[in-house]
Design an enzyme around this catalytic site. Structure first.
Site, short mmCIF file in Angstrom:
data_model
loop_
_atom_site.label_atom_id
_atom_site.label_comp_id
_atom_site.label_asym_id
_atom_site.label_seq_id
_atom_site.Cartn_x
_atom_site.Cartn_y
_atom_site.Cartn_z
N THR A 123 0.58 -1.47 0.20
CA THR A 123 0.01 -0.05 -0.21
C THR A 123 0.70 1.34 0.11
O THR A 123 0.19 2.20 -0.71
CB THR A 123 -0.98 0.01 1.52
OG1 THR A 123 -1.80 -1.27 1.12
CG2 THR A 123 -1.65 1.32 1.67
N ASP A 133 1.42 -6.84 -4.63
CA ASP A 133 0.97 -7.19 -3.33
C ASP A 133 1.56 -7.85 -2.65
O ASP A 133 1.46 -9.31 -2.96
CB ASP A 133 -0.76 -7.58 -3.47
CG ASP A 133 -1.62 -7.02 -2.64
OD1 ASP A 133 -1.60 -5.93 -2.69
OD2 ASP A 133 -1.22 -7.99 -1.16
N SER A 134 1.65 -7.14 -1.16
CA SER A 134 2.40 -8.58 0.04
C SER A 134 1.78 -10.12 0.39
O SER A 134 2.10 -10.91 0.57
CB SER A 134 2.29 -7.96 1.38
OG SER A 134 1.56 -7.91 2.00
N THR A 166 1.89 -5.46 4.23
CA THR A 166 1.56 -4.95 5.68
C THR A 166 0.72 -6.60 6.00
O THR A 166 1.21 -7.56 6.84
CB THR A 166 0.32 -3.90 6.37
OG1 THR A 166 -0.87 -4.34 5.71
CG2 THR A 166 1.08 -2.34 6.45
N ASP A 167 0.45 -7.33 4.90
CA ASP A 167 -0.03 -8.24 5.24
C ASP A 167 0.70 -9.64 5.40
O ASP A 167 0.08 -10.43 6.79
CB ASP A 167 -1.53 -8.55 3.60
CG ASP A 167 -2.38 -7.91 3.65
OD1 ASP A 167 -3.37 -7.46 4.50
OD2 ASP A 167 -2.70 -7.57 1.92
N THR A 184 2.90 -9.33 15.63
CA THR A 184 2.06 -10.04 14.59
C THR A 184 0.96 -8.96 13.73
O THR A 184 0.93 -7.87 14.58
CB THR A 184 1.00 -11.35 14.80
OG1 THR A 184 0.70 -12.16 14.24
CG2 THR A 184 0.47 -10.90 16.30
N GLN A 226 -3.51 -21.39 20.20
CA GLN A 226 -4.74 -19.84 19.40
C GLN A 226 -4.78 -18.56 20.11
O GLN A 226 -4.84 -17.88 18.97
CB GLN A 226 -5.99 -20.08 19.18
CG GLN A 226 -5.96 -21.59 18.26
CD GLN A 226 -7.74 -22.36 18.59
OE1 GLN A 226 -8.48 -21.34 18.81
NE2 GLN A 226 -7.62 -23.34 18.57
N CYS A 227 -4.06 -18.51 21.45
CA CYS A 227 -3.73 -17.33 22.12
C CYS A 227 -2.91 -16.19 21.75
O CYS A 227 -1.61 -17.16 21.01
CB CYS A 227 -3.67 -17.79 23.76
SG CYS A 227 -4.75 -18.62 24.27
#
Ligand code: ASP
Length: 334
Positions: A13, A58-59, A90-91, A161, A271-272
């Site tokens: 972006t 685009d990443s 950023t993705d 993340t 998953q946390c």
């Protein structure tokens, strides 16, 4: 003497241009936009050279090939510049930051990866502040590792993340304090000295490997796991509950055991967002370790995937790979 910084613009972006079908990366557009922004040429700013990649991507289209290209590019310019900035979408920015942290060993110059949620050319852009700060920090407050700068924070890249799809605070570092905060002053959180290695920079290979992620949820049909493991998988990451727990299901445990016995690396990742896997905490986690599943500790899923790609690319014996995976190699593991 002004420092010289190399900017590798890979896409994303930050340099995109509005078009009828949404924002698209356009060759030359970012370089021209920067050339017309006097702040980048302030006396306190370093000199810089921009290299626009071709094609700009685009990443979402990033793959290990792209990481290899970036690594080779930086390696070839390593002696000429004092620091490096990678402009990236950023993705998948946290994946790239994690991967590059493993690819570069004995890194003795700073690398900052950054991007933005709104293109540099647009009103209310966050690109200006992200890029200006990245350039300023890389020149005046260098930290010799692969870092990620976003929304006034400099993070250890392999600890980040993407948490926010459309907010300016797009990144977090759930299990590691930020390295710097760009407030009125540049505040350093970590007082450790900047390491300069006496050994030469080593640039490791990183290649596509066969890895899959399985996100557990109540009622998951184990046939899905069975089918996944029938494919030629080298590693499977299971996203478990809490400190690394899974349903105590005989079929699940037997399937995992069979797979790990034939050499598939099976990693337990929570998953946390925050905290670490501890398979000794509950019987439901312990059963996984008995089935040969190894712990992802407090690593992000992005770091786990990148580390698996990196280690699998070294063609190591299974036992050594498992040991290295659970060893802190670049500050990715607490
Ligand atoms: N889709 C874009 C990319 O990752 C989003 C961004 O740059 O923020 O390339």
């Amino acid at each position: 003497m002004k420092k010289r910084i190399y900017i590798a613009y890979t896409g994303g972006t930050i340099g995109m241009k509005p078009s009828a079908s949404g924002f698209v990366p356009v060759e030359g557009y970012l370089t021209d936009t920067i050339a017309n922004m006097p702040d980048f040429y302030h006396d306190d700013m370093p000199d810089f050279e921009i290299c626009e990649y071709s094609p700009l991507i685009d990443s979402a289209n990033v793959s290990p090939d792209v990481w290899q290209t970036i690594a080779k590019d930086i390696h070839s310019r390593y002696d000429e510049f004092d620091g490096f900035i990678i402009l990236h979408g950023t993705d998948t920015m946290s994946y790239t930051a994690s991967a590059l942290s493993f690819v570069f060993e004995n890194l003795s110059k700073p690398i900052i990866i950054t991007g933005s949620q709104i293109p540099l050319s647009q009103l209310r852009t966050d690109a200006r502040i992200n890029l200006l700060n990245s350039l300023y920090i890389v020149a005046h407050h260098p930290i010799n590792e692969v870092c990620l700068f976003f929304n006034n924070y400099l993070f250890r890249g392999n600890r980040t993340t993407k948490q926010y799809a459309d907010g300016f605070d797009a990144f977090v570092s759930p299990n590691h304090v930020p390295l710097l905060e760009a407030g009125i002053e540049i505040k350093k959180y970590n007082k450790l000295p900047n390491i300069v290695y006496s050994d030469d920079l080593v640039v490791h290979e990183i290649e596509v490997k066969s890895i899959a992620i399985l996100h557990l949820f109540p009622g998951l049909n184990w046939q899905v796991l069975d089918n996944l493991l029938k494919s030629p998988l080298q590693a499977l990451v299971i996203l478990t509950y809490g400190v690394g727990n899974a349903q105590q299901d005989k079929q699940l445990l037997e399937t995992l055991k069979r797979a790990s016995e034939r050499g598939v690396i099976i990693v337990n990742c929570s998953q946390c967002l925050k905290g670490a896997v501890n398979m000794k905490g509950y019987a439901t986690g312990h059963a996984l370790s008995e089935a040969g599943v190894i712990s992802g500790g407090d690593m992000t899923t992005e770091a786990v995937i990148a580390k698996l790609y990196y280690l699998l690319s070294q063609s190591l014996p299974y036992e050594q790979l498992v040991t290295l995976f659970q060893t802190d190699l670049r500050g990715e593991l607490g």
